[in-house]
Design a protein around this motif. Sequence first.
Motif, PDB file in Angstrom:
ATOM      1  N   VAL A  49       0.811  -1.223   0.000  1.00  0.00           N
ATOM      2  CA  VAL A  49       0.000   0.000   0.000  1.00  0.00           C
ATOM      3  C   VAL A  49       0.852   1.286   0.000  1.00  0.00           C
ATOM      4  O   VAL A  49       0.578   2.195  -0.786  1.00  0.00           O
ATOM      5  CB  VAL A  49      -1.000  -0.005   1.181  1.00  0.00           C
ATOM      6  CG1 VAL A  49      -1.652   1.358   1.359  1.00  0.00           C
ATOM      7  CG2 VAL A  49      -2.053  -1.071   0.971  1.00  0.00           C
ATOM      8  N   PRO A  50       1.908   1.373   0.846  1.00  0.00           N
ATOM      9  CA  PRO A  50       2.677   2.624   0.868  1.00  0.00           C
ATOM     10  C   PRO A  50       3.263   3.003  -0.496  1.00  0.00           C
ATOM     11  O   PRO A  50       3.292   4.177  -0.851  1.00  0.00           O
ATOM     12  CB  PRO A  50       3.809   2.334   1.856  1.00  0.00           C
ATOM     13  CG  PRO A  50       3.346   1.208   2.664  1.00  0.00           C
ATOM     14  CD  PRO A  50       2.407   0.418   1.834  1.00  0.00           C
ATOM     15  N   ARG A  51       3.706   2.000  -1.257  1.00  0.00           N
ATOM     16  CA  ARG A  51       4.282   2.300  -2.570  1.00  0.00           C
ATOM     17  C   ARG A  51       3.246   2.961  -3.481  1.00  0.00           C
ATOM     18  O   ARG A  51       3.524   3.936  -4.166  1.00  0.00           O
ATOM     19  CB  ARG A  51       4.803   1.021  -3.222  1.00  0.00           C
ATOM     20  CG  ARG A  51       6.140   0.590  -2.668  1.00  0.00           C
ATOM     21  CD  ARG A  51       6.488  -0.833  -3.074  1.00  0.00           C
ATOM     22  NE  ARG A  51       6.508  -1.694  -1.886  1.00  0.00           N
ATOM     23  CZ  ARG A  51       7.538  -1.802  -1.065  1.00  0.00           C
ATOM     24  NH1 ARG A  51       8.636  -1.141  -1.313  1.00  0.00           N
ATOM     25  NH2 ARG A  51       7.479  -2.567  -0.006  1.00  0.00           N
ATOM     26  N   VAL A  52       2.015   2.415  -3.458  1.00  0.00           N
ATOM     27  CA  VAL A  52       0.948   2.984  -4.282  1.00  0.00           C
ATOM     28  C   VAL A  52       0.599   4.385  -3.787  1.00  0.00           C
ATOM     29  O   VAL A  52       0.472   5.327  -4.581  1.00  0.00           O
ATOM     30  CB  VAL A  52      -0.306   2.090  -4.255  1.00  0.00           C
ATOM     31  CG1 VAL A  52      -1.377   2.655  -5.151  1.00  0.00           C
ATOM     32  CG2 VAL A  52       0.041   0.675  -4.665  1.00  0.00           C
ATOM     33  N   ALA A  53       0.465   4.524  -2.465  1.00  0.00           N
ATOM     34  CA  ALA A  53       0.083   5.815  -1.901  1.00  0.00           C
ATOM     35  C   ALA A  53       1.089   6.890  -2.293  1.00  0.00           C
ATOM     36  O   ALA A  53       0.712   8.007  -2.661  1.00  0.00           O
ATOM     37  CB  ALA A  53      -0.023   5.701  -0.384  1.00  0.00           C
ATOM     38  N   ARG A  54       2.382   6.552  -2.223  1.00  0.00           N
ATOM     39  CA  ARG A  54       3.418   7.520  -2.599  1.00  0.00           C
ATOM     40  C   ARG A  54       3.308   7.924  -4.057  1.00  0.00           C
ATOM     41  O   ARG A  54       3.414   9.098  -4.413  1.00  0.00           O
ATOM     42  CB  ARG A  54       4.798   6.906  -2.381  1.00  0.00           C
ATOM     43  CG  ARG A  54       5.234   6.925  -0.964  1.00  0.00           C
ATOM     44  CD  ARG A  54       6.654   6.481  -0.914  1.00  0.00           C
ATOM     45  NE  ARG A  54       7.334   7.069   0.217  1.00  0.00           N
ATOM     46  CZ  ARG A  54       8.644   7.110   0.336  1.00  0.00           C
ATOM     47  NH1 ARG A  54       9.409   6.628  -0.614  1.00  0.00           N
ATOM     48  NH2 ARG A  54       9.198   7.645   1.393  1.00  0.00           N
ATOM     49  N   LEU A  55       3.089   6.926  -4.919  1.00  0.00           N
ATOM     50  CA  LEU A  55       2.973   7.200  -6.344  1.00  0.00           C
ATOM     51  C   LEU A  55       1.784   8.113  -6.615  1.00  0.00           C
ATOM     52  O   LEU A  55       1.914   9.142  -7.294  1.00  0.00           O
ATOM     53  CB  LEU A  55       2.815   5.869  -7.098  1.00  0.00           C
ATOM     54  CG  LEU A  55       2.589   5.980  -8.595  1.00  0.00           C
ATOM     55  CD1 LEU A  55       3.861   6.412  -9.282  1.00  0.00           C
ATOM     56  CD2 LEU A  55       2.116   4.648  -9.160  1.00  0.00           C
ATOM     57  N   VAL A  56       0.607   7.769  -6.042  1.00  0.00           N
ATOM     58  CA  VAL A  56      -0.604   8.553  -6.274  1.00  0.00           C
ATOM     59  C   VAL A  56      -0.397   9.975  -5.761  1.00  0.00           C
ATOM     60  O   VAL A  56      -0.736  10.952  -6.439  1.00  0.00           O
ATOM     61  CB  VAL A  56      -1.817   7.900  -5.584  1.00  0.00           C
ATOM     62  CG1 VAL A  56      -3.030   8.807  -5.665  1.00  0.00           C
ATOM     63  CG2 VAL A  56      -2.114   6.556  -6.202  1.00  0.00           C
ATOM     64  N   ARG A  57       0.185  10.098  -4.578  1.00  0.00           N
ATOM     65  CA  ARG A  57       0.405  11.411  -4.001  1.00  0.00           C
ATOM     66  C   ARG A  57       1.258  12.273  -4.928  1.00  0.00           C
ATOM     67  O   ARG A  57       0.957  13.432  -5.177  1.00  0.00           O
ATOM     68  CB  ARG A  57       1.083  11.280  -2.641  1.00  0.00           C
ATOM     69  CG  ARG A  57       1.420  12.595  -2.001  1.00  0.00           C
ATOM     70  CD  ARG A  57       2.022  12.401  -0.642  1.00  0.00           C
ATOM     71  NE  ARG A  57       2.928  13.477  -0.299  1.00  0.00           N
ATOM     72  CZ  ARG A  57       4.230  13.464  -0.582  1.00  0.00           C
ATOM     73  NH1 ARG A  57       4.762  12.436  -1.201  1.00  0.00           N
ATOM     74  NH2 ARG A  57       4.983  14.476  -0.244  1.00  0.00           N
ATOM     75  N   SER A  58       2.329  11.677  -5.475  1.00  0.00           N
ATOM     76  CA  SER A  58       3.201  12.479  -6.331  1.00  0.00           C
ATOM     77  C   SER A  58       2.470  12.901  -7.607  1.00  0.00           C
ATOM     78  O   SER A  58       2.653  14.019  -8.082  1.00  0.00           O
ATOM     79  CB  SER A  58       4.490  11.712  -6.655  1.00  0.00           C
ATOM     80  OG  SER A  58       4.228  10.686  -7.575  1.00  0.00           O
ATOM     81  N   VAL A  59       1.603  12.012  -8.139  1.00  0.00           N
ATOM     82  CA  VAL A  59       0.839  12.397  -9.335  1.00  0.00           C
ATOM     83  C   VAL A  59      -0.144  13.510  -8.991  1.00  0.00           C
ATOM     84  O   VAL A  59      -0.284  14.484  -9.735  1.00  0.00           O
ATOM     85  CB  VAL A  59       0.088  11.174  -9.911  1.00  0.00           C
ATOM     86  CG1 VAL A  59      -0.812  11.598 -11.057  1.00  0.00           C
ATOM     87  CG2 VAL A  59       1.061  10.119 -10.379  1.00  0.00           C
ATOM     88  N   VAL A  60      -0.798  13.376  -7.819  1.00  0.00           N
ATOM     89  CA  VAL A  60      -1.763  14.394  -7.410  1.00  0.00           C
ATOM     90  C   VAL A  60      -1.070  15.742  -7.245  1.00  0.00           C
ATOM     91  O   VAL A  60      -1.558  16.777  -7.707  1.00  0.00           O
ATOM     92  CB  VAL A  60      -2.451  13.987  -6.090  1.00  0.00           C
ATOM     93  CG1 VAL A  60      -3.281  15.141  -5.544  1.00  0.00           C
ATOM     94  CG2 VAL A  60      -3.320  12.767  -6.303  1.00  0.00           C
TER      95      VAL A  60
END
Lengths: 294, 313
Positions: free
Chosen positions: A165-176
């Motif tokens: 989950v943290p890997r996805v959350a980091r990726l999404v956050r950076s895109v946002v």
Amino acid sequence: MVDAAAAQGTLPSSRARRGARAWRFVRRNPTLVFGLVILGVMLLAALIAPWIAGDPYSMKPVQRFKSPSAEFWFGTDNLGRDVYARTIYGARVSLAVGLSVAVLAVSAGLVIGLLAGFFRSVELVVMRLMDGLMAIPAILLAIALISLFKGSVAVVIVAIVIPEVPRVARLVRSVVLTTREQPYVEAAIASGTRLRRILWRHVLPSTFPPLIVQATYICASAILIEAGLSFLGAGTPPEIPTWGNMIASSRVYLARAPWTVFCPGIALALVVLAVNLVGDGLRDRLDPRIARRM
Amino acid sequence: MLAFIIRRLLSTVVVMAIVAVFIFLLLHLSPGDPAAIIVGDNATPAQIDAVRKQLGLDDPLAVQFVRWVSGVLTGDLGISIFSHEPVNKLIGQRIEPTVSLAATTLLLAVVIAVSFGVLAAWKVGTWVDRCVMVLSVLSFSVPVFVVGYLLIYVFSIKLGWLPVQGYAPLEDGVLVWARHLVLPSIALGLAYVALIARITRTAMLDVLSEDYIRTARAKGVATGPVLMKHALKNAGVPIVTVIGIGVALLIGGVVITETVFNIPGVGRLVVDAISQRDYPIIQGVTLLFSGIYVIVNLLVDLSYTLLDPRIRY
């Protein structure tokens, strides 16, 4: 090819044109197509397992350690079980775990990442938590969880989802964070669009291309971790035919019956390779920014 | 610079604190009585009580946490339920094989991966490049234990060149020690090599398109120095970053590799603890390995300024 044919005045039938277009797609995306084909075959085999393979549980002690033959394609193991049937059935668990982990990890990471990207207050707390979670080696976290809960496919899935989950959350956050600086999002904010609508209509879609790529890599790593956990005796209960369980129970017979270890091993490597190839192919198509970086 | 180091150290402490809380809470978040879970299904109430007392599970959660953390900070990771030995002593007995395996793998993997990556970038688009890339996708997909058994089957069982399994301590002689580590290191390092080689290639390709590389070539600097001094040095930051992140692969892989090759290390200790439900061992080793990962990545972050003096904080 189509253009040349049209220029000569011989209009090809729509079927031929579709064929040519498909062929061009194959030629331009060899890794994607190759991966999809292997994966498709495996998925099909897993779905129609009862029709193409015998009983994976039946033990015939008289037929122990038969080497691969016309009757037993992949030979038999130490209990006289059909390795081919068990390998085919093993695909079910592997693919089910891989797909569920990918879906669950991406959904959870997407929600956390969207919130963290838009609300400073959430970001500070949640991203620190994510950093902490990422520092725990996935396989050890899974071992700890499984030693506390009873081993089952569901627990294995949850145990693998948590560290992803943290890997996805980091990726999404950076895109946002990059998306919300875009003029069209600023315009939407300035014109008083409600936050829910901004997230839903403007920010969410831009996370999809990298997320789809990330999901395939998560799927591949989930299949590997599941097999590793089963192999260590910390995964699915040993009676369920999974590739990890098969290798774990056959490894002492490596010298005598190598097929009992290598048949599930090759199947496992092939599936992971296929998923990784699909991931690489999708990345090249969907996300040229990452494609250049890798 | 000093401010950056202090800030980075503080954030490391925060991350480690979160890791500790999480690992601690895992045991208490599980449904039911942790003591009963640890003892297993066939335990008598007296046994459950004994374990509960041994772990101090009757105290409030906060008290337990403070006691556990202060123990950890003084190097006390608790007592093994199965052998009644201190966990840190058990880890100490098993640390040499694990450090040997991890260190040789790390060293070999970095040297091999960086050379392959540089080679692929230098020969970009040729068959050399394609071979390296195909091999890296392949070795990223084959699980550690499948590679391990393949190596054992070919080199130990069929060819008889290397020992099948086991570990020889360094005091038995360097050669014996090394012979036992060859196959485990290859099995463990393969995915790591693939990861580093891929990033090295990309980082080198980025740098090789820079103007100063063309200038160096135009000046007549030989290919070797251009690659090693001008390019590789400037491609260092992403390579070192991925070496740090990839340590997670090594840590997870150590647990499996030690099982495949029957190496009596810390990974094997955890695997044995699974069937014995020896939670203090699992907890202690998880904390130790998480700590190593965090510290390695702290060092990586601090090394950026050495690698690239342009980076200032």
